[in-house]
Design an enzyme around this catalytic site. Structure first.
Site, PDB file in Angstrom:
ATOM      1  N   ARG A 225      19.967  27.292  69.033  1.00 14.89           N
ATOM      2  CA  ARG A 225      18.841  27.209  69.643  1.00 14.89           C
ATOM      3  C   ARG A 225      17.530  26.200  69.076  1.00 14.89           C
ATOM      4  NH1 ARG A 225      21.092  27.461  73.615  1.00 14.89           N
ATOM      5  NH2 ARG A 225      22.059  28.925  75.417  1.00 14.89           N
ATOM      6  N   HIS A 273      20.924  18.247  74.170  1.00 15.52           N
ATOM      7  CA  HIS A 273      21.709  20.023  74.629  1.00 15.52           C
ATOM      8  C   HIS A 273      23.006  20.093  75.466  1.00 15.52           C
ATOM      9  CE1 HIS A 273      20.483  24.424  75.289  1.00 15.52           C
ATOM     10  NE2 HIS A 273      21.816  24.160  75.768  1.00 15.52           N
TER      11      HIS A 273
HETATM   12  P1  NAP Z   1      28.036  35.151  68.945  1.00 18.62           P
HETATM   13  O1  NAP Z   1      29.860  34.984  69.250  1.00 18.62           O
HETATM   14  O2  NAP Z   1      27.618  36.417  69.506  1.00 18.62           O
HETATM   15  O3  NAP Z   1      27.793  35.314  67.436  1.00 18.62           O
HETATM   16  C1  NAP Z   1      26.512  34.861  67.050  1.00 18.62           C
HETATM   17  C2  NAP Z   1      26.174  35.189  65.417  1.00 18.62           C
HETATM   18  O4  NAP Z   1      25.702  35.158  64.899  1.00 18.62           O
HETATM   19  C3  NAP Z   1      27.051  35.949  65.218  1.00 18.62           C
HETATM   20  O5  NAP Z   1      28.196  35.977  63.905  1.00 18.62           O
HETATM   21  C4  NAP Z   1      26.689  37.722  64.538  1.00 18.62           C
HETATM   22  O6  NAP Z   1      26.799  38.427  63.268  1.00 18.62           O
HETATM   23  C5  NAP Z   1      25.501  36.149  64.228  1.00 18.62           C
HETATM   24  N1  NAP Z   1      24.086  36.237  64.100  1.00 18.62           N
HETATM   25  C6  NAP Z   1      23.352  36.832  65.230  1.00 18.62           C
HETATM   26  N2  NAP Z   1      22.306  37.859  64.922  1.00 18.62           N
HETATM   27  C7  NAP Z   1      22.072  37.815  63.284  1.00 18.62           C
HETATM   28  C8  NAP Z   1      21.079  37.860  61.956  1.00 18.62           C
HETATM   29  N3  NAP Z   1      20.203  38.505  62.397  1.00 18.62           N
HETATM   30  N4  NAP Z   1      21.659  37.538  60.950  1.00 18.62           N
HETATM   31  C9  NAP Z   1      22.439  36.454  60.897  1.00 18.62           C
HETATM   32  N5  NAP Z   1      23.402  36.451  61.706  1.00 18.62           N
HETATM   33  C10 NAP Z   1      23.229  37.273  62.685  1.00 18.62           C
HETATM   34  O7  NAP Z   1      27.758  33.628  69.852  1.00 18.62           O
HETATM   35  P2  NAP Z   1      28.396  32.534  70.118  1.00 18.62           P
HETATM   36  O8  NAP Z   1      29.430  32.881  71.436  1.00 18.62           O
HETATM   37  O9  NAP Z   1      29.119  32.492  69.348  1.00 18.62           O
HETATM   38  O10 NAP Z   1      27.380  31.403  69.982  1.00 18.62           O
HETATM   39  C11 NAP Z   1      26.631  31.435  69.396  1.00 18.62           C
HETATM   40  C12 NAP Z   1      25.375  30.918  69.964  1.00 18.62           C
HETATM   41  O11 NAP Z   1      25.471  29.382  70.135  1.00 18.62           O
HETATM   42  C13 NAP Z   1      24.257  31.475  71.779  1.00 18.62           C
HETATM   43  O12 NAP Z   1      24.045  32.297  71.417  1.00 18.62           O
HETATM   44  C14 NAP Z   1      23.884  30.084  72.016  1.00 18.62           C
HETATM   45  O13 NAP Z   1      22.619  30.004  71.615  1.00 18.62           O
HETATM   46  C15 NAP Z   1      24.650  28.777  71.342  1.00 18.62           C
HETATM   47  N6  NAP Z   1      24.838  27.931  72.452  1.00 18.62           N
HETATM   48  C16 NAP Z   1      24.622  26.511  71.660  1.00 18.62           C
HETATM   49  C17 NAP Z   1      25.663  25.870  72.860  1.00 18.62           C
HETATM   50  C18 NAP Z   1      25.308  23.886  73.539  1.00 18.62           C
HETATM   51  O14 NAP Z   1      25.611  23.515  73.986  1.00 18.62           O
HETATM   52  N7  NAP Z   1      24.234  23.825  72.880  1.00 18.62           N
HETATM   53  C19 NAP Z   1      26.305  26.014  73.516  1.00 18.62           C
HETATM   54  C20 NAP Z   1      26.933  27.615  73.616  1.00 18.62           C
HETATM   55  C21 NAP Z   1      25.774  28.495  73.055  1.00 18.62           C
HETATM   56  P3  NAP Z   1      27.755  39.107  63.639  1.00 18.62           P
HETATM   57  O15 NAP Z   1      29.103  38.797  63.568  1.00 18.62           O
HETATM   58  O16 NAP Z   1      27.339  39.699  62.323  1.00 18.62           O
HETATM   59  O17 NAP Z   1      27.539  39.861  65.355  1.00 18.62           O
END
Ligand code: NAP
Length: 310
Positions: A225, A273
């Protein structure tokens, strides 16, 4: 009993999703009316994307879950009227898209492809790139997407390290957490991929102080993000070091305004994006699978924790 499923997403999304949702509902043996309008008190589930004007969830008193079509839920998670359980999107095809995007951009940096693409006639650089095993790739975020990308790069032989909120043990990946863990990942990474959600604790995570820890020559890839990065600090880090180049897919304002410095900076690649789109066919199955779980008395998958914000 016939379920009422309200589809509340962007204009045009319904036509794309409806046939796949109907197929998936039939496969799951669920009888449902899939609608774009209904009396709120009659609705059992809401399929949601923020492109829809729906903001007040309080009249949906019977609704058992709100199912997000997006993986990132920062635009809905803080809505005080949303008291129903919220599931974020974890779509296998979206994940594959992210793996391809991240792998492609990591390999661009690793192989130094730009030097050859832009080489002038007669330039004969004799230095071959190192093998992947000599390159450290760091991940901020080891969730559904971070882990899948980290695994793919590990499979190519890269040294992969990562950072998450909670401690983790993942095969072949050196995992860190906490402030010291973040510093270690920043100090060691030659290529850094940010796949964190946007929450109050990740906003401006990469600021001037954190860029100060980074290894000189760092290449940054941000498909997470835009708000994870302090924009002015990144421009400084590109102009004066330590960041050599940045590939950015997500921004605070999207579409990125034409006059934004990122479009014009020679060390920034902007992608609009497109890293990983939700794919209708697989996403429809994921959503219906989650509804079937709840109807069968099982807990909702991928439920968002309101306190953590993701
Ligand atoms: P997810 O499964 O919820 O994983 C989030 C990760 O971030 C987890 O490892 C979490 O730690 C870590 N995290 C969250 N807050 C943190 C903090 N304060 N300090 C350290 N680590 C932290 O999410 P995801 O499905 O992988 O997706 C991640 C992000 O990708 C989405 O939220 C979205 O913004 C982005 N995204 C972008 C696109 C694009 O097209 N560009 C598409 C889809 C998603 P824990 O494992 O310990 O919970």
């Amino acid at each position: 009993m016939t379920l009422t499923i309200l589809f509340a997403a962007g204009e045009g999304d319904f036509a794309e999703y409806a046939p796949h949702l109907k197929d998936a509902l039939a496969e799951a043996g669920l009888e449902a009316a899939l609608v774009t309008e209904a009396p709120p008190e009659s609705v059992d589930y809401i399929i949601y994307a923020p492109a829809n004007p729906l903001r007040d969830f309080s009249p949906f008193t019977r609704c058992k879950a709100v199912l997000s079509l997006w993986a990132g839920v920062e635009r809905i998670v803080g809505n005080p009227t949303l008291t129903q359980p919220l599931a974020r999107m974890v779509d296998p095809a979206l994940t594959r898209g992210m793996v391809e995007y991240v792998t492609g951009h990591v390999l661009r940096y690793h192989l130094g492809l730009d030097a050859h693409i832009h080489a002038r006639a007669g330039e004969w650089a004799a230095e071959p790139p190192p093998l992947a095993e000599a390159r450290v790739v760091g991940f901020l975020g080891l969730g559904a997407l971070g882990q899948a990308c980290a695994d793919a790069l590990r499979g190519l032989g890269f040294q992969v390290i990562g950072w998450s909120r909670s401690p983790k043990s993942l095969p072949g990946i050196t995992c860190h957490h906490g402030d010291e863990g973040l510093k270690t990942v920043l100090q060691q990474s030659e290529i850094l991929v940010t796949l964190l959600p946007h929450t109050s604790t990740t906003e401006n995570l990469l600021d001037a102080r954190r860029f100060g820890f980074c290894r000189p020559g760092l290449c940054l890839i941000n498909p997470g993000r835009g708000a994870l990065i302090d924009e002015a600090a990144l421009i400084d880090a590109l102009d004066a070091g330590p960041v050599q180049h940045a590939t950015l897919d997500v921004f605070r304002t999207e579409p990125l305004p034409e006059d934004h410095a990122f479009w014009h900076h020679p060390k920034v690649t902007v992608t609009p994006h497109i890293a990983a789109a939700t794919r209708t066919e697989t996403a429809a199955r994921v959503i219906v699978g989650n509804i079937a779980r709840v109807e069968g008395g099982a807990p909702l998958l991928n439920e968002v924790c309101r306190a953590r914000g993701y």
